[in-house]
Structure formats: structure tokens, C-alpha cells
Write a protein that holds these residues in place. Sequence first.
Motif, PDB file in Angstrom:
ATOM      1  N   VAL A 184       4.839   3.379   3.709  1.00 46.35           N
ATOM      2  CA  VAL A 184       3.298   3.975   3.847  1.00 46.35           C
ATOM      3  C   VAL A 184       3.162   5.379   3.835  1.00 46.35           C
ATOM      4  CG1 VAL A 184       2.885   1.758   4.875  1.00 46.35           C
ATOM      5  CG2 VAL A 184       3.703   3.644   6.547  1.00 46.35           C
ATOM      6  N   ARG A 185       4.213   6.033   3.890  1.00 49.29           N
ATOM      7  CA  ARG A 185       4.249   7.474   3.613  1.00 49.29           C
ATOM      8  C   ARG A 185       3.511   7.981   2.402  1.00 49.29           C
ATOM      9  NH1 ARG A 185       9.896   9.309   5.717  1.00 49.29           N
ATOM     10  NH2 ARG A 185      10.334   7.814   4.011  1.00 49.29           N
ATOM     11  N   THR A 186       3.783   7.232   1.458  1.00 43.49           N
ATOM     12  CA  THR A 186       3.669   7.567   0.074  1.00 43.49           C
ATOM     13  C   THR A 186       2.346   6.938  -0.643  1.00 43.49           C
ATOM     14  OG1 THR A 186       5.035   5.945  -0.857  1.00 43.49           O
ATOM     15  CG2 THR A 186       5.956   8.095  -0.379  1.00 43.49           C
ATOM     16  N   VAL A 187       1.599   6.093   0.166  1.00 41.10           N
ATOM     17  CA  VAL A 187       0.482   5.309  -0.366  1.00 41.10           C
ATOM     18  C   VAL A 187      -0.513   5.497   0.466  1.00 41.10           C
ATOM     19  CG1 VAL A 187       1.976   3.868  -1.724  1.00 41.10           C
ATOM     20  CG2 VAL A 187       1.251   3.183   0.669  1.00 41.10           C
ATOM     21  N   GLY A 188      -1.784   5.269  -0.017  1.00 42.77           N
ATOM     22  CA  GLY A 188      -3.104   5.310   0.933  1.00 42.77           C
ATOM     23  C   GLY A 188      -3.201   6.613   1.345  1.00 42.77           C
ATOM     24  N   SER A 189      -3.352   6.733   2.646  1.00 44.34           N
ATOM     25  CA  SER A 189      -3.753   7.924   3.436  1.00 44.34           C
ATOM     26  C   SER A 189      -2.435   8.898   3.757  1.00 44.34           C
ATOM     27  CB  SER A 189      -4.489   7.804   4.577  1.00 44.34           C
ATOM     28  OG  SER A 189      -3.798   7.103   5.650  1.00 44.34           O
ATOM     29  N   LYS A 190      -1.329   8.198   3.202  1.00 47.15           N
ATOM     30  CA  LYS A 190      -0.029   8.566   3.781  1.00 47.15           C
ATOM     31  C   LYS A 190       0.459   8.805   4.943  1.00 47.15           C
ATOM     32  CE  LYS A 190       0.570  11.064  -0.728  1.00 47.15           C
ATOM     33  NZ  LYS A 190      -0.348  10.358  -1.494  1.00 47.15           N
ATOM     34  N   ASN A 191      -0.248   8.019   5.867  1.00 50.59           N
ATOM     35  CA  ASN A 191      -0.121   8.199   7.278  1.00 50.59           C
ATOM     36  C   ASN A 191       0.636   6.735   7.735  1.00 50.59           C
ATOM     37  OD1 ASN A 191      -0.940   7.661  10.235  1.00 50.59           O
ATOM     38  ND2 ASN A 191      -1.797   9.585   9.815  1.00 50.59           N
ATOM     39  N   ARG A 193      -4.590  -1.200   5.178  1.00 48.35           N
ATOM     40  CA  ARG A 193      -5.174  -0.945   3.909  1.00 48.35           C
ATOM     41  C   ARG A 193      -3.993  -1.418   2.860  1.00 48.35           C
ATOM     42  NH1 ARG A 193      -7.103   4.816   5.260  1.00 48.35           N
ATOM     43  NH2 ARG A 193      -8.952   4.141   6.527  1.00 48.35           N
ATOM     44  N   THR A 194      -2.787  -0.832   3.170  1.00 49.83           N
ATOM     45  CA  THR A 194      -1.903  -0.832   1.827  1.00 49.83           C
ATOM     46  C   THR A 194      -0.885  -1.980   1.947  1.00 49.83           C
ATOM     47  OG1 THR A 194      -0.434   0.519   3.124  1.00 49.83           O
ATOM     48  CG2 THR A 194      -1.769   1.807   1.687  1.00 49.83           C
ATOM     49  N   VAL A 195      -0.345  -2.643   3.163  1.00 53.08           N
ATOM     50  CA  VAL A 195       0.321  -3.598   3.106  1.00 53.08           C
ATOM     51  C   VAL A 195      -0.395  -5.144   3.355  1.00 53.08           C
ATOM     52  CG1 VAL A 195       2.430  -4.443   4.378  1.00 53.08           C
ATOM     53  CG2 VAL A 195       2.069  -2.141   4.140  1.00 53.08           C
ATOM     54  N   GLY A 196      -1.240  -5.150   3.922  1.00 52.85           N
ATOM     55  CA  GLY A 196      -2.306  -6.436   4.330  1.00 52.85           C
ATOM     56  C   GLY A 196      -2.720  -6.423   5.626  1.00 52.85           C
ATOM     57  N   LYS A 197      -3.594  -7.329   5.815  1.00 53.04           N
ATOM     58  CA  LYS A 197      -4.376  -7.284   7.066  1.00 53.04           C
ATOM     59  C   LYS A 197      -3.643  -7.678   8.283  1.00 53.04           C
ATOM     60  CE  LYS A 197      -8.580  -8.476   5.107  1.00 53.04           C
ATOM     61  NZ  LYS A 197      -9.804  -9.675   4.962  1.00 53.04           N
ATOM     62  N   LYS A 198      -2.627  -8.944   8.040  1.00 53.53           N
ATOM     63  CA  LYS A 198      -2.064  -9.355   9.194  1.00 53.53           C
ATOM     64  C   LYS A 198      -0.955  -8.372   9.509  1.00 53.53           C
ATOM     65  CE  LYS A 198       1.444 -12.306   6.830  1.00 53.53           C
ATOM     66  NZ  LYS A 198       1.977 -13.647   6.561  1.00 53.53           N
ATOM     67  N   TRP A 199      -0.395  -7.640   8.796  1.00 54.45           N
ATOM     68  CA  TRP A 199       0.712  -6.682   8.761  1.00 54.45           C
ATOM     69  C   TRP A 199       0.064  -5.218   9.540  1.00 54.45           C
ATOM     70  CZ3 TRP A 199       5.028  -8.951   9.061  1.00 54.45           C
ATOM     71  CH2 TRP A 199       5.095  -9.846   8.291  1.00 54.45           C
ATOM     72  N   GLY A 200      -1.069  -5.068   9.239  1.00 51.41           N
ATOM     73  CA  GLY A 200      -1.872  -3.945   9.882  1.00 51.41           C
ATOM     74  C   GLY A 200      -2.073  -4.375  11.204  1.00 51.41           C
ATOM     75  N   LEU A 201      -2.629  -5.651  11.581  1.00 49.54           N
ATOM     76  CA  LEU A 201      -2.783  -5.944  12.830  1.00 49.54           C
ATOM     77  C   LEU A 201      -1.546  -6.032  13.802  1.00 49.54           C
ATOM     78  CD1 LEU A 201      -5.504  -8.877  12.352  1.00 49.54           C
ATOM     79  CD2 LEU A 201      -5.761  -6.674  13.245  1.00 49.54           C
ATOM     80  N   LEU A 202      -0.300  -6.440  12.993  1.00 51.35           N
ATOM     81  CA  LEU A 202       0.693  -6.503  13.805  1.00 51.35           C
ATOM     82  C   LEU A 202       1.226  -4.942  14.248  1.00 51.35           C
ATOM     83  CD1 LEU A 202       3.557  -7.705  15.049  1.00 51.35           C
ATOM     84  CD2 LEU A 202       4.246  -7.451  12.750  1.00 51.35           C
ATOM     85  N   ALA A 203       0.878  -4.048  13.475  1.00 55.11           N
ATOM     86  CA  ALA A 203       1.316  -2.399  13.552  1.00 55.11           C
ATOM     87  C   ALA A 203       0.270  -1.990  14.738  1.00 55.11           C
ATOM     88  CB  ALA A 203       1.126  -1.648  12.219  1.00 55.11           C
ATOM     89  N   PHE A 204      -1.098  -2.554  14.523  1.00 57.77           N
ATOM     90  CA  PHE A 204      -1.973  -2.139  15.616  1.00 57.77           C
ATOM     91  C   PHE A 204      -1.441  -2.640  16.935  1.00 57.77           C
ATOM     92  CE2 PHE A 204      -5.623  -3.032  18.064  1.00 57.77           C
ATOM     93  CZ  PHE A 204      -6.268  -1.685  18.309  1.00 57.77           C
TER      94      PHE A 204
END
Length: 130
Positions: free
Chosen positions: A32-39, A47-58
Motif C-alpha cells: 500500500v506504500r506504492t499504490v493509491g495515496s501511498k499511505n 481503496r486499493t485492497v478492498g472493502k472488507k480488508w479496509g474495514l479490518l484495517a480500520f
Amino acid sequence: MNFESIIWILGAYLIGGIPFGYLIGKMRGVDVRTVGSKNIGATNVFRTVGKKWGLLAFFCDVMKGMLPVLLTKYFIAHPVSQFTLHPSLPLYVGIACVAGHMLTPYITDEKGRRFHGGKGVATAFGMLLG
């Protein structure tokens, strides 16, 4: 401030520095450091990996802000050592968690610079919940 309080704050910084967004992205084969906002934060994972993975990260970022604060509050109310913890220590622990997320010691950014993490929004939210 006593030595035990410093240990709590340092531990909170190190817990806050765990880059869950980066780790989840790596598990899914995306840096994720190299795609999207690089954050490395949850929004970029979403945004870059998927909704369920983003929710897990959140969720993980919220928990790493909330749990150290709740643990600190518990140990202030139920002391287990000869030291007494200052009543404002949960605030310092929460700030250390957010600082750890924003200035993570564990990874570098895409340019190889140390202490570049997420923006701290989800971790700050967890700190406030705690």
C-alpha cells in the motif's frame, strides 16, 4: 512522572506503531506504500485492497488506539504495584498511540524514509472512544 508511566507511554507508542494497513496489504499481495495515496492507513487499504480488508484495517487501527487507553484506566483504578499512576496517564498513552501510528518505527515509506505512517484518524478515534 515515574518510571512505570514512561514504560506505559513507550509501550503505547510501540503498539500504535504496528502498521496494520501495511500488513493487511502485504497479506493480500499489495504494498500500500506504492499504490493509491501511498499511505499505510485504512482508507488507502479500503481503496486499493478492498472493502472488507479496509474495514479490518480500520478496526485494527481503532483497537490499537482504544485498548491501551482502557488498560491504563483499568490499572489506575486497580493498582497492582507500589507505583501510583497519574490520572492523566490515559491521555498521554492515547497520544503516544496516535504518534506511533503516524511515526511508525517499524517500516519505511516508499522512498526509504523512516517514521512515516498513517494519518492517525482511526487510531485517534479509538483513543477518544477509550
